[in-house]
Scaffold this motif. Structure first.
Motif, PDB file in Angstrom:
ATOM      1  N   GLU A 318       0.820  -1.208   0.000  1.00 61.62           N
ATOM      2  CA  GLU A 318       0.000   0.000   0.000  1.00 61.62           C
ATOM      3  C   GLU A 318       0.858   1.264   0.000  1.00 61.62           C
ATOM      4  N   ASN A 319       1.948   1.244   0.743  1.00 60.07           N
ATOM      5  CA  ASN A 319       2.813   2.430   0.790  1.00 60.07           C
ATOM      6  C   ASN A 319       4.263   2.028   1.056  1.00 60.07           C
ATOM      7  N   ASP A 320       5.152   3.013   1.080  1.00 56.63           N
ATOM      8  CA  ASP A 320       6.573   2.705   1.239  1.00 56.63           C
ATOM      9  C   ASP A 320       6.868   2.120   2.615  1.00 56.63           C
ATOM     10  N   LYS A 321       6.072   2.529   3.594  1.00 58.99           N
ATOM     11  CA  LYS A 321       6.311   2.064   4.953  1.00 58.99           C
ATOM     12  C   LYS A 321       6.085   0.556   5.068  1.00 58.99           C
ATOM     13  N   THR A 322       4.974   0.086   4.522  1.00 58.95           N
ATOM     14  CA  THR A 322       4.685  -1.345   4.619  1.00 58.95           C
ATOM     15  C   THR A 322       5.688  -2.157   3.797  1.00 58.95           C
ATOM     16  N   ALA A 323       6.089  -1.624   2.648  1.00 60.24           N
ATOM     17  CA  ALA A 323       7.062  -2.337   1.809  1.00 60.24           C
ATOM     18  C   ALA A 323       8.377  -2.487   2.559  1.00 60.24           C
ATOM     19  N   LYS A 324       8.813  -1.404   3.179  1.00 62.96           N
ATOM     20  CA  LYS A 324      10.097  -1.397   3.879  1.00 62.96           C
ATOM     21  C   LYS A 324      10.051  -2.293   5.111  1.00 62.96           C
ATOM     22  N   SER A 325       8.968  -2.194   5.836  1.00 63.46           N
ATOM     23  CA  SER A 325       8.881  -2.969   7.066  1.00 63.46           C
ATOM     24  C   SER A 325       8.782  -4.456   6.734  1.00 63.46           C
ATOM     25  N   TYR A 326       8.118  -4.771   5.636  1.00 60.65           N
ATOM     26  CA  TYR A 326       8.067  -6.164   5.192  1.00 60.65           C
ATOM     27  C   TYR A 326       9.479  -6.675   4.902  1.00 60.65           C
ATOM     28  N   ALA A 327      10.243  -5.893   4.123  1.00 60.80           N
ATOM     29  CA  ALA A 327      11.591  -6.308   3.719  1.00 60.80           C
ATOM     30  C   ALA A 327      12.499  -6.477   4.934  1.00 60.80           C
ATOM     31  N   GLU A 328      12.384  -5.556   5.888  1.00 62.79           N
ATOM     32  CA  GLU A 328      13.233  -5.629   7.079  1.00 62.79           C
ATOM     33  C   GLU A 328      12.903  -6.851   7.922  1.00 62.79           C
ATOM     34  N   THR A 329      11.614  -7.106   8.066  1.00 60.65           N
ATOM     35  CA  THR A 329      11.196  -8.265   8.834  1.00 60.65           C
ATOM     36  C   THR A 329      11.665  -9.532   8.138  1.00 60.65           C
ATOM     37  N   TYR A 330      11.513  -9.552   6.827  1.00 63.10           N
ATOM     38  CA  TYR A 330      11.922 -10.723   6.048  1.00 63.10           C
ATOM     39  C   TYR A 330      13.404 -11.009   6.253  1.00 63.10           C
ATOM     40  N   LEU A 331      14.200  -9.958   6.198  1.00 61.89           N
ATOM     41  CA  LEU A 331      15.651 -10.108   6.361  1.00 61.89           C
ATOM     42  C   LEU A 331      15.981 -10.685   7.733  1.00 61.89           C
ATOM     43  N   ALA A 332      15.357 -10.110   8.753  1.00 65.38           N
ATOM     44  CA  ALA A 332      15.611 -10.570  10.117  1.00 65.38           C
ATOM     45  C   ALA A 332      15.273 -12.052  10.259  1.00 65.38           C
ATOM     46  N   GLN A 333      14.225 -12.476   9.591  1.00 60.96           N
ATOM     47  CA  GLN A 333      13.743 -13.845   9.732  1.00 60.96           C
ATOM     48  C   GLN A 333      14.481 -14.859   8.868  1.00 60.96           C
ATOM     49  N   ASN A 334      14.991 -14.424   7.746  1.00 61.23           N
ATOM     50  CA  ASN A 334      15.431 -15.387   6.736  1.00 61.23           C
ATOM     51  C   ASN A 334      16.928 -15.458   6.497  1.00 61.23           C
ATOM     52  N   LYS A 335      17.704 -14.748   7.302  1.00 62.62           N
ATOM     53  CA  LYS A 335      19.158 -14.765   7.109  1.00 62.62           C
ATOM     54  C   LYS A 335      19.685 -16.185   6.972  1.00 62.62           C
ATOM     55  N   GLU A 336      19.313 -17.028   7.918  1.00 61.72           N
ATOM     56  CA  GLU A 336      19.782 -18.416   7.927  1.00 61.72           C
ATOM     57  C   GLU A 336      19.332 -19.158   6.676  1.00 61.72           C
ATOM     58  N   LYS A 337      18.034 -19.038   6.411  1.00 63.19           N
ATOM     59  CA  LYS A 337      17.425 -19.765   5.310  1.00 63.19           C
ATOM     60  C   LYS A 337      18.054 -19.354   3.979  1.00 63.19           C
ATOM     61  N   MET A 338      18.316 -18.056   3.834  1.00 61.92           N
ATOM     62  CA  MET A 338      18.873 -17.560   2.583  1.00 61.92           C
ATOM     63  C   MET A 338      20.258 -18.151   2.340  1.00 61.92           C
ATOM     64  N   LEU A 339      21.016 -18.295   3.418  1.00 62.78           N
ATOM     65  CA  LEU A 339      22.346 -18.897   3.295  1.00 62.78           C
ATOM     66  C   LEU A 339      22.237 -20.360   2.878  1.00 62.78           C
ATOM     67  N   GLU A 340      21.331 -21.066   3.536  1.00 62.57           N
ATOM     68  CA  GLU A 340      21.138 -22.482   3.235  1.00 62.57           C
ATOM     69  C   GLU A 340      20.789 -22.697   1.773  1.00 62.57           C
ATOM     70  N   GLU A 341      19.903 -21.858   1.281  1.00 63.46           N
ATOM     71  CA  GLU A 341      19.455 -22.011  -0.100  1.00 63.46           C
ATOM     72  C   GLU A 341      20.605 -21.849  -1.079  1.00 63.46           C
TER      73      GLU A 341
END
Ligand code: GDP
Ligand code: MG
Length: 354
Positions: A318-341
């Motif tokens: 909907e806006n830049d805030k939700t896009a950014k907060s989504y990306a930041e949350t994703y990064l925090a959650q997926n660091k491990e998974k991204m490496l594994e992949e």
């Protein structure tokens, strides 16, 4: 619940506890609370947003099929894609420049077919790991002079596991040693039985070299697509997949995305995994600047903060805030998974066109 009622109240919206609120409102609230919440809750927010929502039947419209090409090495995957592109994407369309963006769309009898044509087919590989699909129909290329080989069998099992429809292209029929019947015979052992043998798999004899049978193949894809009744809602915020992405010296991060649902517009706020941004410009597979992209359309997008991985889900927000907060949350959650992949990038790559 009381916090949500209070929040909406402060925004001037009077709601009761058992009242339904819009998806947008729920998304906003989730995003906002997510920033304050613990890790566990953040996972839920991401998963909630990634969940495939039920679409109203009435909002669904026909969309073009998305095709990938699989098969044993040297059976002609690259040649087939090249021949289709050469014969069905005219220079006039491309303004003389044939742009290569990892996917392209061809017109057949006024209808569109989208081909994924990415080195090693990374999007497919990555999406398979995430349990989602980029493709509707796989063209299984089998050389008529060579028959079923180990990677042919592997390709069949991957397509079946992913629930993708298979159309067999029996290639190299121009060769004197070509034996179409033998290919049919060998594939019966893998439960792919030709329609003229009483089964329900389409076999199309082709030659990527001479162009013979290519039109039949495209017609067959369209007929198969009709049976699958492929639909998507074009009137919602866009959602799709990153097909490939790179850092361009002049243009910054450039991502080729396949829009799967909704319509993507220039100016939309998007996230793709841990990246986010505002779509600054979009370029289609013919090298033209476009303002919007409908379901099943591949486009290059400019304006992301970083280079996303192939196979990542992209979402318009909907806006830049939700896009950014989504990306930041994703990064925090997926660091491990991204490496594994990255570590486990499988041999699956070899099965696909490159
Ligand atoms: P890929 O490894 O599956 O991508 O296979 P390629 O497209 O690279 O083709 C392997 C070889 O087969 C190349 O030398 C092609 O020129 C040749 N080839 C591909 N299609 C045909 C065809 O229809 N007829 C003949 N005679 N050769 C073909
Ligand atoms: Mg190849």
């Amino acid at each position: 619940p009381s916090a949500i009622v209070k929040k909406l109240f402060l925004e001037g919206k009077i709601v009761t506890v058992n009242q339904e609120i819009s998806y947008e409102e729920a998304e906003n609230i989730a995003m906002e609370y997510d920033i304050l919440c613990e890790r566990e809750v953040k996972v839920d927010v991401i998963e909630e947003l990634l969940k495939e929502e039920e679409e109203e039947e009435a909002s669904l419209k026909d969309r073009p099929p998305v095709i990938c090409v699989m098969g044993h090495v040297d059976h002609g995957k690259t040649s087939l894609l090249d021949t289709i592109r050469k014969t069905h994407v005219t220079d006039r369309e491309a303004g003389g420049i044939t742009q290569h963006i990892g996917a392209y769309t061809v017109d057949v009898d006024g209808r569109k077919i989208t081909f994924l044509d990415t080195p090693g087919h990374e999007a497919f590989t990555a999406m398979r790991m995430r349990g989602a699909n980029s493709t509707d129909i796989a063209i299984l290329v089998v050389a008529a002079d060579d028959g079923v080989m180990p990677q042919t069998v592997e390709a069949i099992s991957h397509a079946k596991a992913a629930g993708i429809e298979i159309v067999v292209a029996v290639n190299k029929i121009d060769k004197p040693s070509a034996n179409i019947e033998r290919v049919k015979q060998e594939l019966t052992e893998h439960e792919l039985i030709a329609t003229d043998w009483g089964g329900n798999t389409e076999f199309v004899p082709v030659s990527a070299k001479t162009g013979d049978g290519i039109d039949d193949l495209l017609e067959t894809i369209l007929l198969t697509a009709d049976i699958l009744e492929l639909k998507a809602n074009p009137d919602r915020r866009a959602r799709g997949l990153v097909i490939e992405a790179e850092l361009d010296k002049g243009r910054g991060p450039v991502a080729t995305v396949l829009v799967q649902k909704g319509t993507l517009h220039v100016g939309d706020f998007v996230s793709a995994g841990a990246c986010h941004g505002k779509v600054r410009a979009m370029i289609d597979d013919k090298g033209r600047r476009v303002k919007e992209a409908a379901p099943s359309t591949p486009v290059e997008i400019l304006g992301l903060s970083d280079v996303p991985s192939a196979g990542e889900v992209f979402l318009a927000h909907e806006n830049d805030k939700t896009a950014k907060s989504y990306a930041e949350t994703y990064l925090a959650q997926n660091k491990e998974k991204m490496l594994e992949e990255t570590r486990s990038k499988m041999s699956l790559d070899d099965l696909f066109s490159q």
